[in-house]
Design a protein around this motif. Structure first.
Motif, PDB file in Angstrom:
ATOM      1  N   GLU A   1       0.832  -1.210   0.000  1.00 22.34           N
ATOM      2  CA  GLU A   1       0.000   0.000   0.000  1.00 22.34           C
ATOM      3  C   GLU A   1       0.864   1.258   0.000  1.00 22.34           C
ATOM      4  OE1 GLU A   1      -4.199  -1.353   1.970  1.00 22.34           O
ATOM      5  OE2 GLU A   1      -2.671  -0.596   3.347  1.00 22.34           O
ATOM      6  N   ALA A   2       1.997   1.208   0.687  1.00 26.12           N
ATOM      7  CA  ALA A   2       2.891   2.368   0.690  1.00 26.12           C
ATOM      8  C   ALA A   2       3.479   2.616  -0.693  1.00 26.12           C
ATOM      9  CB  ALA A   2       4.005   2.157   1.712  1.00 26.12           C
ATOM     10  N   GLU A   3       3.732   1.518  -1.426  1.00 29.74           N
ATOM     11  CA  GLU A   3       4.299   1.627  -2.774  1.00 29.74           C
ATOM     12  C   GLU A   3       3.238   1.952  -3.822  1.00 29.74           C
ATOM     13  OE1 GLU A   3       6.059  -2.176  -3.344  1.00 29.74           O
ATOM     14  OE2 GLU A   3       7.484  -1.952  -1.682  1.00 29.74           O
ATOM     15  N   ASN A   4       1.965   1.777  -3.472  1.00 27.99           N
ATOM     16  CA  ASN A   4       0.867   1.990  -4.416  1.00 27.99           C
ATOM     17  C   ASN A   4      -0.216   2.848  -3.779  1.00 27.99           C
ATOM     18  OD1 ASN A   4       1.360  -0.099  -6.851  1.00 27.99           O
ATOM     19  ND2 ASN A   4       1.988  -1.054  -4.907  1.00 27.99           N
ATOM     20  N   PRO A   5       0.080   4.139  -3.554  1.00 27.07           N
ATOM     21  CA  PRO A   5      -0.906   5.015  -2.921  1.00 27.07           C
ATOM     22  C   PRO A   5      -2.211   5.045  -3.724  1.00 27.07           C
ATOM     23  CG  PRO A   5       0.888   6.285  -3.905  1.00 27.07           C
ATOM     24  CD  PRO A   5       1.316   4.857  -3.928  1.00 27.07           C
ATOM     25  N   GLY A   6      -3.317   4.996  -2.999  1.00 32.22           N
ATOM     26  CA  GLY A   6      -4.621   4.979  -3.652  1.00 32.22           C
ATOM     27  C   GLY A   6      -5.175   3.585  -3.850  1.00 32.22           C
ATOM     28  N   VAL A   7      -4.358   2.555  -3.610  1.00 28.80           N
ATOM     29  CA  VAL A   7      -4.839   1.176  -3.702  1.00 28.80           C
ATOM     30  C   VAL A   7      -4.840   0.598  -2.287  1.00 28.80           C
ATOM     31  CG1 VAL A   7      -4.501  -1.107  -4.697  1.00 28.80           C
ATOM     32  CG2 VAL A   7      -3.860   0.911  -6.008  1.00 28.80           C
ATOM     33  N   ASN A   8      -6.023   0.293  -1.793  1.00 28.08           N
ATOM     34  CA  ASN A   8      -6.189  -0.256  -0.450  1.00 28.08           C
ATOM     35  C   ASN A   8      -6.571  -1.725  -0.539  1.00 28.08           C
ATOM     36  OD1 ASN A   8      -6.013   2.443   0.871  1.00 28.08           O
ATOM     37  ND2 ASN A   8      -7.914   2.771  -0.270  1.00 28.08           N
TER      38      ASN A   8
END
Length: 449
Positions: A58-65
């Motif tokens: 999630e930290a590497e892909n902001p906006g994807v939860n």
């Protein structure tokens, strides 16, 4: 194939999905802004590791939860099948196997992941072990990608064998295993642990490899059921007698997890099961027998190379509204970098085994897997789902039959076997009932010929 598969799950789907839905299954994340990817996952140690590392994704892909729905093996199969087969759309990512993947791909229920993989720099689907890649493909494309792959082998306490003066061969026979179980059985220590829990993916997984080893088969080449044949009866009687005489207490309710605990806590001398068990047995945080376990190929009888072929893999249902973000997570959890991450952050013995060839070239992993790495690869490569038996059969699959009906048929048959393990009925009576179940399915295929 759709016409065969859907009726088997449609009736159960409403019950499974409305009787509590996924409540209480356990989840992570999913509360932030952006896209929520709901992942249906099987609850075992490797998947728990993935959940623990998910904040890094999630930290590497902001906006994807991420929202995880973690389920026991039998429950996962039922809920995921019901959802995908009926187009429920509850899940963006599902954990399935090489049993479901080719069938669901043919039905149009899964997204073609080769197209995503080939567009993702460095992902390299050709790095997957070839037998696994093929088993997760349909018409040349992968429709799920392996999180880990496994075969089956014998795990045994080297120290106890040495004390008893027993030498376990690298390729033992079932008679040798039974003799060792009898010699090592004593109060507080069962000679062997074997699954007895009902479920087509529970007791039938190891038992089917024993049936194959003894020269048995579910059907002949004309779809005549063979579960009451002398070869099948001999195999099942052997299995039931072995676990009842020298197996663990409560065998009829023991599955993979229960047997894993028995061996890891020093309560059993041997265990025949999945090669992926090493992640628990060789982890000092969960096992009291680290370094004491020997590993041998799946036992033989009239047939050798009896190890199964299985993969817990990730697929994206075609009903997902967020396939691109779903692939971001799938590729993160199944790429080389994830395996390195598990090794460096959690321990090399916890790396998901048997998926990528490159895993076995990592120096740290090669050292950590010295006792089991090569036999795992040899077992996976030796498994032959296209030719699993001594005599010809019309189906593929080692520990399962790759037909839609097997989820129901296998479950029904497993209940009979489990009752025999519990001592409630005889093996002959269990197989007589199982034969009737198998005949009903066989006749539908005979009608199609």
């Amino acid at each position: 194939m759709t016409s065969r598969f859907v009726p088997l799950v449609a009736l159960a789907a409403a019950t499974v999905l409305t009787a509590g839905g996924c409540a209480g299954a356990g989840s992570f994340g999913g509360d932030g802004d952006g896209t929520t990817i709901t992942v249906a996952i099987v609850s075992n140690s490797q998947m728990s590791d993935a959940i623990s590392l998910a904040p890094e994704f999630e930290a590497e892909n902001p906006g994807v939860n991420l929202k995880f729905v973690s389920l026991s093996e039998n429950e996962a199969r039922a809920k995921i099948t019901a959802s995908v087969a009926t187009g429920g759309g509850e899940f963006d990512v599902v954990m399935i196997s090489n049993y479901e993947t080719p069938q669901w791909a043919e039905n149009g229920w899964l997204t073609n992941l080769s197209e995503y993989a080939q567009a993702t720099p460095g992902y390299d689907e050709d790095d997957f072990i070839p037998s696994l890649k093929e088993s997760l493909s349909y018409e040349g494309s992968m429709y799920s990608v392996p999180f880990y792959g496994e075969s089956s082998f014998l795990m045994y306490r080297k120290d106890l064998m040495e004390e008893a003066g027993i030498t376990m061969p690298a390729e033992p026979t079932w008679d040798q295993v039974a003799e060792a179980a009898a010699a090592l059985d004593r109060p507080g220590m069962s000679g062997i642990c074997l699954r007895g829990k009902p479920g087509w993916g529970e007791v039938l997984a190891p038992l089917n490899t024993v049936i194959n080893a003894f020269g048995g088969r579910w059907y002949d080449e004309n779809w005549n059921a063979q579960l009451d044949s002398p070869q099948v009866e001999q195999a099942v009687q052997f299995y039931v007698d072995l676990v009842r005489a020298h197996g663990q207490a409560g065998a009829a309710t023991s599955g993979f997890s229960e047997c894993g605990t028995q061996l890891a806590q020093g309560n059993t001398a041997m265990w025949y099961d999945a090669t992926s068990a090493v992640s628990v047995l060789e982890d000092p945080t969960s096992s009291t027998v680290v370094g004491k376990i020997g590993y041998a190929k799946a036992p033989s009888a009239v047939k050798g190379d009896n190890g199964w072929l299985y993969s817990w893999a990730l697929g994206i249902p075609t009903t997902s509204e967020n396939p691109d973000d779903a692939w971001k997570f799938v590729s993160w959890m199944t790429n080389r970098e994830y395996l390195q991450k598990v090794g460096t952050e959690l321990g090399w013995e916890r790396v998901p085994p048997g998926s990528r060839l490159s895993t076995y070239e990592i120096p740290e992993y090669r050292e950590a897997s010295a006792a089991f790495g090569q036999v795992t690869l040899d077992s996976i490569n030796g498994a032959d789902p296209q030719d699993p038996t001594v005599d010809p059969v019309p189906y593929t699959g080692v520990q399962f039959l790759t037909i839609p009906e097997f989820q129901d048929l296998g479950t029904r048959v497993s209940q009979q076997i489990s009752a025999a393990v519990a001592g409630q009925i005889s093996v002959r009576d269990a197989l007589a009932q199982a034969q009737q179940y198998a005949e009903v399915v066989g006749k539908t295929y005979q009608e199609d010929q």
